[in-house]
Design a protein around this motif. Structure first.
Motif, PDB file in Angstrom:
ATOM      1  N   ILE A 222       0.839  -1.192   0.000  1.00  0.00           N
ATOM      2  CA  ILE A 222       0.000   0.000   0.000  1.00  0.00           C
ATOM      3  C   ILE A 222       0.880   1.252   0.000  1.00  0.00           C
ATOM      4  N   GLN A 223       0.549   2.181  -0.868  1.00  0.00           N
ATOM      5  CA  GLN A 223       1.272   3.453  -0.933  1.00  0.00           C
ATOM      6  C   GLN A 223       0.546   4.549  -0.162  1.00  0.00           C
ATOM      7  N   ARG A 224      -0.749   4.591  -0.293  1.00  0.00           N
ATOM      8  CA  ARG A 224      -1.543   5.574   0.456  1.00  0.00           C
ATOM      9  C   ARG A 224      -3.008   5.174   0.438  1.00  0.00           C
ATOM     10  N   ILE A 225      -3.756   5.738   1.402  1.00  0.00           N
ATOM     11  CA  ILE A 225      -5.195   5.514   1.494  1.00  0.00           C
ATOM     12  C   ILE A 225      -5.885   6.863   1.366  1.00  0.00           C
ATOM     13  N   THR A 226      -6.870   6.930   0.485  1.00  0.00           N
ATOM     14  CA  THR A 226      -7.651   8.151   0.308  1.00  0.00           C
ATOM     15  C   THR A 226      -9.075   7.886   0.805  1.00  0.00           C
ATOM     16  N   PRO A 227      -9.923   8.904   0.886  1.00  0.00           N
ATOM     17  CA  PRO A 227     -11.300   8.667   1.328  1.00  0.00           C
ATOM     18  C   PRO A 227     -12.085   7.716   0.428  1.00  0.00           C
TER      19      PRO A 227
END
Length: 345
Positions: A222-227
């Motif tokens: 995982i690189q990032r989590i957005t809404p």
């Protein structure tokens, strides 16, 4: 005696902490159990209707029978059982009272909480590991739709849900979510669903992945989590996976900072094992003992209710100046793989 003075303060009101208090009391010593949350707080955090892997007799403490209609008790059975034991033993409980420090020395300690200073001769730390998740350390992990604890699937029907991890908790959550109508995607850092997943769960999950009903991305980070999504890197390149909710079920570890605040050191081994005598469970700080899962450090599969409950007998006998009790082979050292914190194993 000062009402805030006891022979023993037990930190942690889980099954092992309760076992420690009742064994101490049976040897004529006074004890109080202090916990920052509810009675058996960790079990309260387990999934609704979760089934214990152990049978009832292996979860019993203080020789109190654990009657249940199920071959393997449910979470709710366990909560009811430990509450009944605490009442039957008239345990002195101070709940929702966080311990913040420890002053003094052997025979003259003061356990400092948010509400008081509790004088005692000895301290037993039975804090487990369930309160401190292994974080992903990626942007967006703090968003409100990301959780490191799974309770039940019903709120996620007809929604896109990402489950991070490949062990028992992740496997069970993914299957429950699927069967409640969620669109489930699993993100797995390794090459397969863990071989440690229970034998009746792993084939079920593998077949659902093979059918395509659950999407699974292996060798993926995982690189990032957005809404709205989870952005990952797969062997084929970057990908954005829709997600209205994310369950990062990547395991847990003891609160090492809390141990340090109490003056308990840890070894430099892979498991960061808290320093303690294997025979008496006394730590490097004289008169301070460890009990239960916390003894294993990052090796969270070394101790659990089934064998950690015997720590109570060892500690109580040592405090009372009695010979060490005859204990079952379950307490003998075994070779286990260390569960180190991982990004999303």
């Amino acid at each position: 005696m000062n009402p805030d003075s006891f022979d023993v303060v037990v930190v942690g009101a889980g099954p092992v902490g309760l076992a420690c208090a009742l064994e101490v009391q049976r040897r004529g010593l006074t004890a109080v159990v202090v916990d920052k949350g509810a009675l058996v707080n960790s079990i309260l955090g387990y999934p609704t209707n979760m089934e214990f892997f152990s049978t009832p007799e292996l979860l019993e403490i203080g020789d109190h029978p654990f009657p249940t209609a199920h071959y393997k008790p449910l979470r709710e059975d366990g909560i009811d059982y430990y509450h009944r034991v605490a009442r039957a033993e008239k345990l002195n409980l101070r709940l929702y009272e966080r311990v913040t420090g420890l002053e003094g020395d052997l025979g003259h300690y003061e356990v400092i909480t948010e509400k008081a200073r509790i004088a005692c001769r000895y301290v037993v730390v039975a804090t487990g590991f369930y309160d401190v998740p292994n974080y992903l350390h990626v942007p967006g992990e703090e968003l409100p739709h990301v959780s490191h604890y799974y309770k039940e699937p019903y709120a996620h029907s007809h929604q896109d849900v990402v489950v991070v991890g490949a062990k028992n908790s992740s496997a069970k959550a993914a299957l429950q979510l699927l069967r409640t109508g969620a669109r489930v995607t699993m993100i797995i850092r390794g090459e397969e669903i863990s071989q440690s997943v229970k034998y009746w769960i792993r084939p079920d999950l593998l077949n659902r992945i093979k059918e395509g009903r659950i999407k699974a991305y292996f060798h993926t980070t995982i690189q990032r989590i957005t809404p709205e999504a989870v952005e990952v890197t797969t062997p084929e390149g970057p990908l954005s996976i829709p997600a209205s909710y994310v369950y990062a079920l990547t395991g847990y570890h003891p609160d090492f900072q809390f141990l340090a605040d109490l003056g308990i050191t840890c070894q430099t081994d892979l498991a960061q094992t808290p320093t303690h005598d294997a025979k008496t469970l006394e730590t490097n700080r004289a008169g301070v003992y460890l009990a239960g899962t916390v003894c294993g450090g990052l090796n969270t599969s070394r101790w659990f209710i089934e064998n950690g409950r015997y720590h109570a007998q060892v500690i109580a006998a040592h405090l009372a100046g009695q010979p060490a009790p005859e204990l079952p082979e379950v307490l003998q050292p075994v070779q286990l793989t260390v569960e180190t914190p991982a990004a999303h194993s």
